[in-house]
Scaffold this motif. Sequence first.
Motif, PDB file in Angstrom:
ATOM      1  N   LEU A  88      12.101  -3.276   6.424  1.00 55.57           N
ATOM      2  CA  LEU A  88      10.863  -2.881   5.757  1.00 55.57           C
ATOM      3  C   LEU A  88      11.118  -2.675   4.268  1.00 55.57           C
ATOM      4  CD1 LEU A  88       9.547  -0.337   8.429  1.00 55.57           C
ATOM      5  CD2 LEU A  88       8.971  -2.745   8.184  1.00 55.57           C
ATOM      6  N   PRO A  89      10.080  -2.384   3.468  1.00 52.79           N
ATOM      7  CA  PRO A  89      10.269  -2.221   2.027  1.00 52.79           C
ATOM      8  C   PRO A  89      11.332  -1.165   1.679  1.00 52.79           C
ATOM      9  CG  PRO A  89       7.936  -2.384   2.518  1.00 52.79           C
ATOM     10  CD  PRO A  89       8.641  -2.303   3.840  1.00 52.79           C
ATOM     11  N   SER A  90      12.111  -1.475   0.661  1.00 56.06           N
ATOM     12  CA  SER A  90      13.133  -0.545   0.170  1.00 56.06           C
ATOM     13  C   SER A  90      12.481   0.634  -0.529  1.00 56.06           C
ATOM     14  CB  SER A  90      14.069  -1.261  -0.816  1.00 56.06           C
ATOM     15  OG  SER A  90      14.755  -2.320  -0.181  1.00 56.06           O
ATOM     16  N   TYR A  91      13.130   1.789  -0.434  1.00 52.78           N
ATOM     17  CA  TYR A  91      12.599   2.941  -1.164  1.00 52.78           C
ATOM     18  C   TYR A  91      12.868   2.776  -2.660  1.00 52.78           C
ATOM     19  CZ  TYR A  91      17.458   4.687  -0.906  1.00 52.78           C
ATOM     20  OH  TYR A  91      18.825   4.825  -0.997  1.00 52.78           O
ATOM     21  N   ASN A 110       4.324   5.543   4.151  1.00 52.20           N
ATOM     22  CA  ASN A 110       3.173   5.445   5.041  1.00 52.20           C
ATOM     23  C   ASN A 110       3.455   4.325   6.046  1.00 52.20           C
ATOM     24  OD1 ASN A 110       0.596   4.629   6.162  1.00 52.20           O
ATOM     25  ND2 ASN A 110      -0.369   5.883   4.568  1.00 52.20           N
ATOM     26  N   THR A 111       3.623   4.672   7.333  1.00 52.28           N
ATOM     27  CA  THR A 111       4.010   3.689   8.342  1.00 52.28           C
ATOM     28  C   THR A 111       2.871   2.718   8.678  1.00 52.28           C
ATOM     29  OG1 THR A 111       3.413   5.195  10.154  1.00 52.28           O
ATOM     30  CG2 THR A 111       5.682   5.264   9.360  1.00 52.28           C
ATOM     31  N   GLU A 112       1.644   3.051   8.318  1.00 47.66           N
ATOM     32  CA  GLU A 112       0.514   2.155   8.562  1.00 47.66           C
ATOM     33  C   GLU A 112       0.360   1.138   7.433  1.00 47.66           C
ATOM     34  OE1 GLU A 112      -2.710   4.860   9.024  1.00 47.66           O
ATOM     35  OE2 GLU A 112      -2.042   5.588  10.987  1.00 47.66           O
ATOM     36  N   ARG A 113       0.640   1.584   6.195  1.00 48.88           N
ATOM     37  CA  ARG A 113       0.517   0.690   5.045  1.00 48.88           C
ATOM     38  C   ARG A 113       1.835   0.048   4.641  1.00 48.88           C
ATOM     39  NH1 ARG A 113      -3.076   4.649   1.071  1.00 48.88           N
ATOM     40  NH2 ARG A 113      -4.886   4.890   2.461  1.00 48.88           N
ATOM     41  N   ASN A 114       2.948   0.512   5.247  1.00 44.28           N
ATOM     42  CA  ASN A 114       4.283   0.028   4.862  1.00 44.28           C
ATOM     43  C   ASN A 114       4.509   0.186   3.364  1.00 44.28           C
ATOM     44  OD1 ASN A 114       5.034  -0.569   7.437  1.00 44.28           O
ATOM     45  ND2 ASN A 114       5.103  -2.791   7.167  1.00 44.28           N
ATOM     46  N   GLN A 115       4.227   1.397   2.869  1.00 45.90           N
ATOM     47  CA  GLN A 115       4.265   1.624   1.431  1.00 45.90           C
ATOM     48  C   GLN A 115       4.938   2.955   1.104  1.00 45.90           C
ATOM     49  OE1 GLN A 115       0.419   1.130  -0.352  1.00 45.90           O
ATOM     50  NE2 GLN A 115       1.019   2.120  -2.279  1.00 45.90           N
TER      51      GLN A 115
END
Length: 364
Positions: free
Chosen positions: A187-190, A232-237
């Motif tokens: 998933l996206p990196s922090y 946000n696990t729904e927006r992957n952000q």
Amino acid sequence: MKKLMLFLTLVILSKAYAYADNFNSFQLPNYPIEKGVSAPFAGFIGDWLIVGGGCNFPTKPAADGGSKVYYKECYAINTRSKAPEWTQITDLPLPVAYGCAVETTQGLVCIGGMNADSCLTSVFLIEPQKNKRGFSIRTLPSLPQTIDNASATAINNVIYITGGNQQNKGKSLFRFNLNSGTGWETLPSYPGPQRTQPILVNDRRHLYLAGGFQAPTKETESILSDDILCFNTERNQWEYFSEIPNEEDGEKRCLVGGAGTQTSTHFILTGGVNYTIFKNAIEGKTDKDYMRKNPMWYKFNDDVLFFNFKQKKWSVHPNTFGMARAGGILLYHNDCLYMICGEIKPGIRTPEIIILPDIKSLIR
């Protein structure tokens, strides 16, 4: 004699109130590895506390150049028993420390870590046997890359892990659905600096990544993160969430090596190193006796920090017995907090398992 009795009574009462302010903590029997370990796998399967792996300096102290030993032994203790005792169960597949363990409905998922030979991609599940008279270990899909000194959490058997030492100084977030078992997603990196030894917790919709550090280089100083990021696990952000509350004297709090857990209403953070002392140490700004100080000198954090999801409010319970650990594991079970082993100072572990009961009364 009456004055003496009055004095003794006041002493006893003062101690009783001190313990009351301090959650009235108590202990399980010491962990069976004599000098204790730091950074083990730990979690609950039912009322059984499972602890395995970890590392220590069993023969010669780290301050004297001793060698670190990694363990594969795994033990269980029934916390509901009237006379709880540790029982050795099946060994881990290999010696390991600095990995992540996550409680799930299927058992305890153990992820990554490292040992004296290498960093690891291995993932396995400690699960109860069908006859419920013991535990067995089942291999799960490996991580896409090695990762150690990270943190992990789970939402409905969906496991997330991030932070730590990743290949090429990566900052990826990885996800694995234990129910489907189809493999890990990246998933996206922090954003921002690396976060080694952070804390990852959740509120069932969001992940919260607290603290951690980026090591110094020849060109740059270390960066100790004193804030919390939210995913946000729904927006992957990813986005900024909050500063970590400062120490009582106003000093920054980084929680490096700290521990965290969550309830249905709060996440809870504790332990970890002192911001200034640790930063000086990893930048080589300490004296030759740095490893030989009294444990109190290192100022490991002993406050327990609660964040209320609904009220969006912090509360801090200071000076809590047994929480001043680095590399300890914090668990929440049956309204109690458990602190599992960890370092009491650099290089020195403890086998103590501290329990803080009736936490629910503090988080209503």
